[in-house]
Design a protein around this motif. Structure first.
Motif, PDB file in Angstrom:
ATOM      1  N   ASP A  40      23.511  31.691  52.407  1.00 19.94           N
ATOM      2  CA  ASP A  40      23.627  30.539  51.970  1.00 19.94           C
ATOM      3  C   ASP A  40      22.537  29.678  51.528  1.00 19.94           C
ATOM      4  O   ASP A  40      21.489  29.786  52.489  1.00 19.94           O
ATOM      5  CB  ASP A  40      24.563  29.595  53.118  1.00 19.94           C
ATOM      6  CG  ASP A  40      26.002  29.959  53.158  1.00 19.94           C
ATOM      7  OD1 ASP A  40      26.490  30.130  52.369  1.00 19.94           O
ATOM      8  OD2 ASP A  40      26.430  30.029  54.446  1.00 19.94           O
ATOM      9  N   GLY A  41      22.513  28.812  50.434  1.00 11.71           N
ATOM     10  CA  GLY A  41      21.452  27.856  50.150  1.00 11.71           C
ATOM     11  C   GLY A  41      20.228  28.379  49.652  1.00 11.71           C
ATOM     12  O   GLY A  41      19.375  27.534  49.237  1.00 11.71           O
ATOM     13  N   LYS A  42      20.289  29.692  49.178  1.00  9.95           N
ATOM     14  CA  LYS A  42      19.113  30.218  48.726  1.00  9.95           C
ATOM     15  C   LYS A  42      19.213  30.648  47.325  1.00  9.95           C
ATOM     16  O   LYS A  42      20.314  31.010  46.867  1.00  9.95           O
ATOM     17  CB  LYS A  42      18.654  31.507  49.584  1.00  9.95           C
ATOM     18  CG  LYS A  42      18.199  31.210  50.789  1.00  9.95           C
ATOM     19  CD  LYS A  42      17.591  32.354  51.229  1.00  9.95           C
ATOM     20  CE  LYS A  42      16.987  32.053  52.855  1.00  9.95           C
ATOM     21  NZ  LYS A  42      16.104  33.176  53.545  1.00  9.95           N
ATOM     22  N   LEU A  43      18.210  30.865  46.351  1.00  4.83           N
ATOM     23  CA  LEU A  43      18.278  31.276  45.106  1.00  4.83           C
ATOM     24  C   LEU A  43      17.344  32.496  45.058  1.00  4.83           C
ATOM     25  O   LEU A  43      16.382  32.580  45.583  1.00  4.83           O
ATOM     26  CB  LEU A  43      17.787  30.195  44.333  1.00  4.83           C
ATOM     27  CG  LEU A  43      18.408  29.007  43.919  1.00  4.83           C
ATOM     28  CD1 LEU A  43      17.651  28.173  42.878  1.00  4.83           C
ATOM     29  CD2 LEU A  43      19.856  29.117  43.360  1.00  4.83           C
ATOM     30  N   ASN A  58      10.740  35.990  43.789  1.00  7.25           N
ATOM     31  CA  ASN A  58      10.436  34.816  44.897  1.00  7.25           C
ATOM     32  C   ASN A  58      10.889  35.828  46.200  1.00  7.25           C
ATOM     33  O   ASN A  58      11.193  36.890  46.226  1.00  7.25           O
ATOM     34  CB  ASN A  58      11.403  33.928  44.724  1.00  7.25           C
ATOM     35  CG  ASN A  58      12.817  33.851  44.689  1.00  7.25           C
ATOM     36  OD1 ASN A  58      13.105  34.912  44.916  1.00  7.25           O
ATOM     37  ND2 ASN A  58      13.420  32.768  44.957  1.00  7.25           N
ATOM     38  N   LYS A 141      24.732  32.042  45.131  1.00  6.37           N
ATOM     39  CA  LYS A 141      25.818  32.859  45.940  1.00  6.37           C
ATOM     40  C   LYS A 141      27.196  32.741  45.204  1.00  6.37           C
ATOM     41  O   LYS A 141      27.521  31.379  44.785  1.00  6.37           O
ATOM     42  CB  LYS A 141      26.055  32.021  47.311  1.00  6.37           C
ATOM     43  CG  LYS A 141      27.156  32.506  48.319  1.00  6.37           C
ATOM     44  CD  LYS A 141      27.182  32.088  49.829  1.00  6.37           C
ATOM     45  CE  LYS A 141      27.974  32.891  50.448  1.00  6.37           C
ATOM     46  NZ  LYS A 141      27.854  32.543  51.838  1.00  6.37           N
TER      47      LYS A 141
ATOM     48  N   MET B 123      25.788  24.517  46.063  1.00  3.25           N
ATOM     49  CA  MET B 123      26.187  25.307  47.406  1.00  3.25           C
ATOM     50  C   MET B 123      27.805  25.149  47.717  1.00  3.25           C
ATOM     51  O   MET B 123      28.131  25.775  48.669  1.00  3.25           O
ATOM     52  CB  MET B 123      25.361  24.606  48.368  1.00  3.25           C
ATOM     53  CG  MET B 123      23.907  24.806  48.373  1.00  3.25           C
ATOM     54  SD  MET B 123      22.888  24.333  49.801  1.00  3.25           S
ATOM     55  CE  MET B 123      23.098  22.521  49.619  1.00  3.25           C
ATOM     56  N   VAL B 179      25.073  23.585  55.395  1.00  5.80           N
ATOM     57  CA  VAL B 179      24.063  24.335  54.797  1.00  5.80           C
ATOM     58  C   VAL B 179      22.976  23.604  54.402  1.00  5.80           C
ATOM     59  O   VAL B 179      23.302  22.260  53.827  1.00  5.80           O
ATOM     60  CB  VAL B 179      24.917  25.219  53.545  1.00  5.80           C
ATOM     61  CG1 VAL B 179      25.610  24.326  52.598  1.00  5.80           C
ATOM     62  CG2 VAL B 179      23.785  25.783  52.715  1.00  5.80           C
ATOM     63  N   ARG B 180      21.651  23.988  54.372  1.00  5.28           N
ATOM     64  CA  ARG B 180      20.499  23.613  53.893  1.00  5.28           C
ATOM     65  C   ARG B 180      20.183  24.382  52.617  1.00  5.28           C
ATOM     66  O   ARG B 180      19.658  25.515  53.087  1.00  5.28           O
ATOM     67  CB  ARG B 180      19.591  23.161  55.118  1.00  5.28           C
ATOM     68  CG  ARG B 180      18.427  22.585  54.693  1.00  5.28           C
ATOM     69  CD  ARG B 180      17.465  22.637  55.769  1.00  5.28           C
ATOM     70  NE  ARG B 180      17.843  21.736  56.985  1.00  5.28           N
ATOM     71  CZ  ARG B 180      17.144  20.613  56.856  1.00  5.28           C
ATOM     72  NH1 ARG B 180      15.841  20.305  56.189  1.00  5.28           N
ATOM     73  NH2 ARG B 180      17.467  19.855  57.955  1.00  5.28           N
ATOM     74  N   SER B 181      19.489  23.900  51.569  1.00  3.30           N
ATOM     75  CA  SER B 181      19.192  24.779  50.616  1.00  3.30           C
ATOM     76  C   SER B 181      17.745  25.291  50.985  1.00  3.30           C
ATOM     77  O   SER B 181      16.912  24.329  51.814  1.00  3.30           O
ATOM     78  CB  SER B 181      19.057  23.909  49.272  1.00  3.30           C
ATOM     79  OG  SER B 181      18.118  22.898  49.361  1.00  3.30           O
ATOM     80  N   GLN B 182      17.161  26.234  50.531  1.00  4.60           N
ATOM     81  CA  GLN B 182      15.889  26.832  50.727  1.00  4.60           C
ATOM     82  C   GLN B 182      15.417  27.378  49.224  1.00  4.60           C
ATOM     83  O   GLN B 182      15.084  28.358  49.145  1.00  4.60           O
ATOM     84  CB  GLN B 182      15.989  27.753  51.718  1.00  4.60           C
ATOM     85  CG  GLN B 182      16.273  27.406  53.035  1.00  4.60           C
ATOM     86  CD  GLN B 182      16.500  28.597  54.063  1.00  4.60           C
ATOM     87  OE1 GLN B 182      15.548  29.373  54.443  1.00  4.60           O
ATOM     88  NE2 GLN B 182      17.725  28.955  54.260  1.00  4.60           N
ATOM     89  N   ILE B 183      15.264  26.338  48.385  1.00  4.55           N
ATOM     90  CA  ILE B 183      14.982  26.800  46.886  1.00  4.55           C
ATOM     91  C   ILE B 183      13.362  26.639  46.809  1.00  4.55           C
ATOM     92  O   ILE B 183      12.845  27.569  46.078  1.00  4.55           O
ATOM     93  CB  ILE B 183      15.622  25.589  46.070  1.00  4.55           C
ATOM     94  CG1 ILE B 183      17.280  25.913  46.047  1.00  4.55           C
ATOM     95  CG2 ILE B 183      15.382  26.121  44.484  1.00  4.55           C
ATOM     96  CD1 ILE B 183      17.962  25.096  45.527  1.00  4.55           C
TER      97      ILE B 183
END
Lengths: 158, 248
Positions: A40-43, A58, A141, B123, B179-183
């Protein structure tokens, strides 16, 4: 460089197939049915040159693919190509981005350990001073509903 | 000649005076007359940019493409080590554990902060949610987003992570992060427009050295920053490409 997959890298029972890849390459693929869920939350972000050779990844790319950065930089992006992905999907991707337009689709990617992960991928040409110099691919996701649709659809596209 | 400086309207309210202090400092350091104009919302600010009124901007990443590709702006700096991240939160008593289990028709409290809203909507995609099947509850600030959740006037809310973390402990105890993004690569940037471009190097160097003296450090502190970090043209182009992939 793209090497054949090695049995010692694989986790779990695996199947073997030889894939014909873009540019006349072929690769022995060892693959399992173990899925790694998308975090969750990642690209997942990567860039390639015009020929599809990876120039930047990355940390999420490294973690999800299971490869080290040094194995990825300089490798063709098809290092992630899973045998369940129909060639027509990638032809559509290249036909689209070569006209300067963004491409989006759902992709089953291959991990170094033979497992897989589903992504929603968007690929965009990097235009600098009017010239395409490479491509950026960003994965996020996917919706499970869309993945289930692709699991049914993709086998019909071979 | 007088120049105009403006700040993305999503700045944290406690730093409002900091931007005026920064503008005064910048005028002295660069020997330019610079007027700081704070716009009420993004649309007003975009209209000013379109009318070529803006020369220097602390820009939301969502506007970077337009600034660079349509208006000839160039990047200068960003706040070192910081990036814009988003949070999806619910009332702590809500039984939903996973963002993918939020259902169509939910009431979603959001501000008009464009990059945070975009990251938040991404998200929500794993749960098949998009603008077409949610009810948006417009909120002026992130405190209002939290209030909507606490009063059960919204089922979920999208926050800028920094603003969520600045909510009081008492409010945060009544909320839960799904959820917390980690971009990591989406960030606000200080950008310079065509009329000031001949001073780009001088202004950039002044900003980069800002944390080397007490006065400069004090001004940075009033903005909530530790120091500035260079954003070169390619880093900005990369972020614009990335934002482009996310708006599809």
């Amino acid at each position: 460089m793209l090497h054949d997959m090695k049995p010692e890298d694989i986790v779990g029972d695996f199947q073997e197939v030889t894939l014909a890849l873009y540019g006349g390459l072929s690769r022995k693929i060892l693959y399992t049915d173990i899925e790694t869920p998308y975090p969750d939350g990642k690209l997942i972000v990567s860039t390639t040159d015009k020929e599809g050779v990876i120039t930047h990844v990355n940390q999420s790319f490294i973690e999800m693919s299971g490869f080290g950065e040094e194995e990825l930089i300089g490798a063709p992006h098809s290092i992630l190509r899973h045998p369940d992905m129909p060639p027509a999907a990638f032809k559509d991707l290249w036909d689209t981005v070569n006209t300067g337009v963004k491409w989006q689709g759902f992709v089953k990617n291959l991990r170094k350990d033979g497992g897989y992960y589903w992504v929603k991928a968007t690929v965009i040409p990097n235009v600098r001073e009017g010239e395409v110099v490479g491509y950026t691919s960003v994965r996020r996701k996917p919706s499970r509903t869309k993945v289930e649709e692709c699991i049914k659809l993709y086998p019909t596209l071979f | 000649m007088s120049y105009q400086f403006t700040v993305s309207p999503d700045f944290t309210p406690i730093h409002l005076s900091g931007w005026y202090i920064f503008n005064t400092w910048l005028q002295k350091q660069t020997d330019n007359a610079i007027h700081l104009e704070m716009y009420n919302d993004f649309q007003e600010q975009r209209d000013a940019i379109k009318n070529d009124n803006v020369d220097l901007i602390y820009a939301n990443p969502f506007d970077a493409a337009m600034l660079v590709r349509e208006k000839g702006f160039k990047p200068l700096v960003k706040s070192a080590g910081e990036s814009d991240e988003a949070i999806i939160a619910v009332n702590a008593e809500n039984h939903v554990e996973d963002v993918a289990h939020l259902e169509a028709g939910i009431r979603l409290a959001v501000t008009d902060d464009p990059d945070v809203r975009m990251m938040g909507m991404i998200m929500l995609e794993p749960g098949d949610l998009d603008e077409s099947n949610i009810e948006v509850i417009p909120s002026d600030t992130y405190v209002i987003v939290a209030k909507h959740l606490l009063k059960n006037e919204a089922d979920a809310g999208i926050f800028l992570a920094e603003s969520y973390d600045e909510l009081s402990k008492m409010i945060r105890r009544q909320l839960r992060v799904l959820v917390r993004s980690q971009i990591s690569v989406i960030h606000h940037s200080l950008m310079i427009g065509p009329r000031l471009l001949d001073q780009r190097e001088k202004i950039h160097d002044t900003l980069i050295q800002m944390n080397n003296d007490d006065k400069g450090r004090g001004v940075l502190e009033s903005l909530g920053f530790e120091q500035w970090q260079t954003v070169d043209d390619e880093e900005m182009e990369f972020m614009i490409d990335l934002m482009d992939t996310l708006t599809m």
